[in-house]
Design an enzyme around this catalytic site. Structure first.
Site, PDB file in Angstrom:
ATOM      1  CG  PHE A 273      15.064 -38.812 -21.902  1.00  0.00           C
ATOM      2  CD1 PHE A 273      16.247 -39.000 -21.521  1.00  0.00           C
ATOM      3  CD2 PHE A 273      14.107 -38.811 -20.696  1.00  0.00           C
ATOM      4  CE1 PHE A 273      16.798 -38.826 -20.080  1.00  0.00           C
ATOM      5  CE2 PHE A 273      14.507 -38.426 -19.649  1.00  0.00           C
ATOM      6  CZ  PHE A 273      15.971 -38.537 -19.161  1.00  0.00           C
ATOM      7  CB  CYS A 274      13.588 -37.133 -28.286  1.00  0.00           C
ATOM      8  SG  CYS A 274      14.952 -36.553 -28.644  1.00  0.00           S
ATOM      9  CG  ASN A 275       8.179 -39.340 -24.640  1.00  0.00           C
ATOM     10  OD1 ASN A 275       7.115 -38.748 -24.523  1.00  0.00           O
ATOM     11  ND2 ASN A 275       8.188 -40.582 -24.603  1.00  0.00           N
TER      12      ASN A 275
ATOM     13  CB  THR B  18      10.474 -35.887 -30.906  1.00  0.00           C
ATOM     14  OG1 THR B  18      10.978 -35.328 -29.710  1.00  0.00           O
ATOM     15  CG2 THR B  18      10.641 -34.333 -31.817  1.00  0.00           C
TER      16      THR B  18
END
Length: 687
Positions: free
Chosen positions: A414-416, A143
């Site tokens: 997972f911020c992806n 992110t």
């Protein structure tokens, strides 16, 4: 095939050969990580664990030394400044480079480093007559990388997301001609390792983008810069910047050492630093400025220019102890990579072979390959569990059950988001509908209309054990598998067979992360040969030489000689050694007055340096000018009067002797023969 029969260490050894490090691995875990007894910690990609010795040595350091603000000039402030500079050098050593090629800018973390690049890159906005700069990034990015477009969009800069498939399928053969006319700067960002799946992207992409072979560089004219997001990669892998000279490398140190948190860095290739331009200037970043006039000159040093205010110097000092503990426990990053990949491969193999009693698979694993090699896959395993009917089990249910078994893992996206969408098959429209249904990043809504919104991730660190894998797999078998638990024999044999084609020794990185200079064509020279080559000191016309004093160890006592050979840098062996403290900072009599009580003496016939002091036994270290000594000694970097010098450690015996006499951890190091300091060069050249 019975699950319990194959979930053994023998199976692990059939899948991978390396486990642990030199010494008793289990004993090390008990000594360094006693707090995790009874805990199965499998979230190292988010934050790894710190060893007890790191904190113990760090607190001893700050309890015995006074560290002042590095912007002052008092003794305590100079100690801080020199220690911070020593840590910068050690960071560069860890990535196999030097301050000649890279600068270390300390930040509050990887995200802050990315934000710094976005804010200072010399973007050229789009106009009617010019396409302008492009911010390009892999869709499999964190992110914090994608978030850079939030800033660039306000500047009229186009953002171009690129899939990993497009990089090569839309590439062009051959190196594109250098664009002399168009110098529009573009930035391409990609992760060295996906924080979602652990996939390692080729580090050769750095040169591929620069040479405009890969998409989108091959389609866009201009000058290309590469940002390599290394935060996930460097947790368990060795990054060699001599082989992969990316322009910008953001990292977070807690992912490597576990402590300190809130500290990261941006490694900047010095040749690329000119593309970064600051507008705000804080304390310590200016060479000069006027408060009553719009006049400002930035600091010449790259690190000083971009580190606003006082750096978090105590946290930076803690990094030194992080490196010490890491290398003492593991040896080097290559060993960590081999150990952690073996655990990940074993877990992947058994989880992907595990079946319900009706023969259906237990897990759907999200990976590009089959964990063939640590070159292409990191120590991360991402998956969703399936019930006996083939339906996905929500990750929140897995997370809650894992907590009951004291198993610590990670769930979600997972911020992806890019990788999450690609692996789970979630369209942009579905993402928007999920938001309307109440699902936001980080919540526990794991299924929407029966479709997963995220997954489960387990990741390994250098202190992870085979027992961690066993406990996790047993937890899955006990809680989520319809009995009897079985293993797909054909699948297991297929993965075992894959080892033979991939289990080859990887190229070893520099020992302990330090650069080893290649020695070729260097002739051995004895002290006698040096005397014959350079002659003896003698009287000059009109002047009388009354005494000759040699100071072998900087700031220690001199010894008088009647005649002495001259080397290329002056009197042979004069100030060839120095004493450094536990952080590698050079000690002088200003900091340690007892240095003057140490009496070094060079004895040419025996080729030894002797150290003497009142109340101490005399010890010796070899003078050693031959290549074999230097190639087998640990190389490090130190600063003398502001100059960075390459040195060699003289061993534990000398270190113990000095530490006992001076009452603090010390080591004796020797400057690399033939090395001329920059300050001395400038002085000799009359600059």
């Amino acid at each position: 095939m019975n699950f319990h029969n194959v979930s053994s260490f023998e199976t692990f050894q059939q899948l991978w050969s390396q486990y642990g490090y030199e010494g008793n691995f289990g004993e090390m875990i008990q000594q360094e990580f006693p707090r995790i007894k009874g805990i199965t910690y499998l979230d190292h990609a988010a934050a790894t664990l710190y060893p007890e010795s790191l904190l113990r040595n760090f607190f001893r350091d700050i309890s015995t030394n006074v560290y002042g603000n590095p912007h002052s000039h008092s003794p305590s402030s100079r100690l801080t400044h020199d220690t911070v500079e020593q840590v910068r050098s050690r960071v560069l050593q860890h990535f196999n480079t030097t301050s000649k090629d890279y600068s270390v800018i300390f930040t509050s973390g990887c995200t802050a480093a990315l934000k710094l690049v976005a804010e200072t890159f010399r973007w050229r906005p789009q106009t009617e007559g010019e396409a302008g700069s492009h911010l390009c990034y892999l869709t499999d990015s964190h992110t914090s990388v994608v978030g850079m477009r939030g800033l660039t969009s306000t500047l009229g800069v186009a953002a171009l997301p690129v899939s990993s498939q497009e990089l090569k399928t839309r590439a062009k053969d051959g190196i594109q001609e250098e664009d002399v006319i168009c110098q529009t700067p573009h930035l391409f960002c990609y992760p060295a390792q996906s924080n979602f799946s652990g996939r390692k992207y080729p580090l050769s992409h750095v040169e591929g983008i620069r040479a405009r072979r890969l998409y989108p560089a091959c389609d866009l004219q201009g000058r290309w810069f590469v940002l390599l997001d290394a935060a996930s990669y460097v947790t368990c892998s060795s990054l060699n910047l001599q082989d992969c000279p990316a322009d910008f490398i953001p990292i977070s140190f807690y992912k490597i050492f576990g402590f300190p948190t809130g500290l990261g860095a941006l490694l900047v290739r010095n040749d690329a630093a000119g593309i970064l331009r600051k507008t705000y200037f804080g304390g310590g970043t200016a060479a000069a400025y006027l408060s009553g006039e719009n006049y400002y000159v930035p600091a010449e040093n790259i690190s000083d220019r971009f580190e606003d205010g006082t750096v978090s110097f105590l946290d930076i000092i803690a990094l030194n102890h992080g490196f010490e503990s890491l290398y003492r426990i593991t040896g080097n990053m290559h060993n960590i990579q081999q150990h952690t990949f073996g655990l990940a491969r074993y877990t992947y193999t058994l989880l992907s072979s595990l079946c319900h009693g009706n023969g259906r698979p237990v897990a759907q694993i999200y990976a590009e390959g089959q964990f063939e090699s640590p070159i292409t896959q990191g120590a991360i395993l991402n998956f969703n569990l399936l019930d006996s009917s083939g339906q996905i089990v929500g990750y929140s249910q897995v997370d809650r059950m894992a907590s009951l078994f004291n198993i610590h893992l990670r769930t979600g996206c997972f911020c992806n988001t890019g990788a999450c969408q690609a692996f789970l098959g979630i369209t942009d429209q579905q993402m928007k509908r999920n938001l309307q249904a109440g699902h936001v990043c980080g919540d526990g809504v794991d299924l929407v209309d029966g479709q997963p919104t995220g997954s489960v991730r387990v990741s390994f660190g250098y202190m992870s054990t085979f027992e961690d894998c066993q406990k996790f797999l047993s937890f899955v078998a006990e809680c989520f598998v319809m009995k009897p638990v079985t293993v797909n024999r054909a699948r297991l044999q297929e993965l075992k067979a894959a080892r033979e084609s991939s289990d080859r020794p990887d190229e070893l990185p520099p020992v302990n992360g330090f650069i080893k200079e290649r020695q070729t064509g260097v002739e051995k020279s004895s002290s006698k040969a040096s005397q014959q080559e350079f002659g003896h000191v003698g009287p000059s016309h009109g002047k009388t030489l009354t005494n000759i004093y040699v100071y072998p160890v900087k700031s220690c006592a001199a010894f008088e000689v009647h005649d002495w050979p001259v080397g290329p840098l002056g009197l042979l062996y004069d100030r060839g050694w120095m004493v450094v403290n536990g952080n590698g900072v050079c000690l002088s009599q200003k900091r340690e007055s007892r240095l003057c009580l140490i009496r070094p003496q060079v004895h040419l016939p025996s080729n030894k340096l002797f150290l003497q002091a009142s109340g101490m036994d005399t010890i010796s270290v070899p003078l050693e000018d031959d290549v074999s000594f230097h190639t087998s000694s640990q190389m490090c970097h130190s600063k003398v009067c502001g100059d960075r010098v390459e040195t060699f450690d003289c061993g534990d015996e000398a270190a113990a002797w000095l530490s006992l006499f001076l009452g603090q951890p010390c080591r004796l190091i020797r400057q690399r023969p033939g090395l001329t300091r920059e300050m001395k060069k400038r002085s000799d050249e009359g600059v």
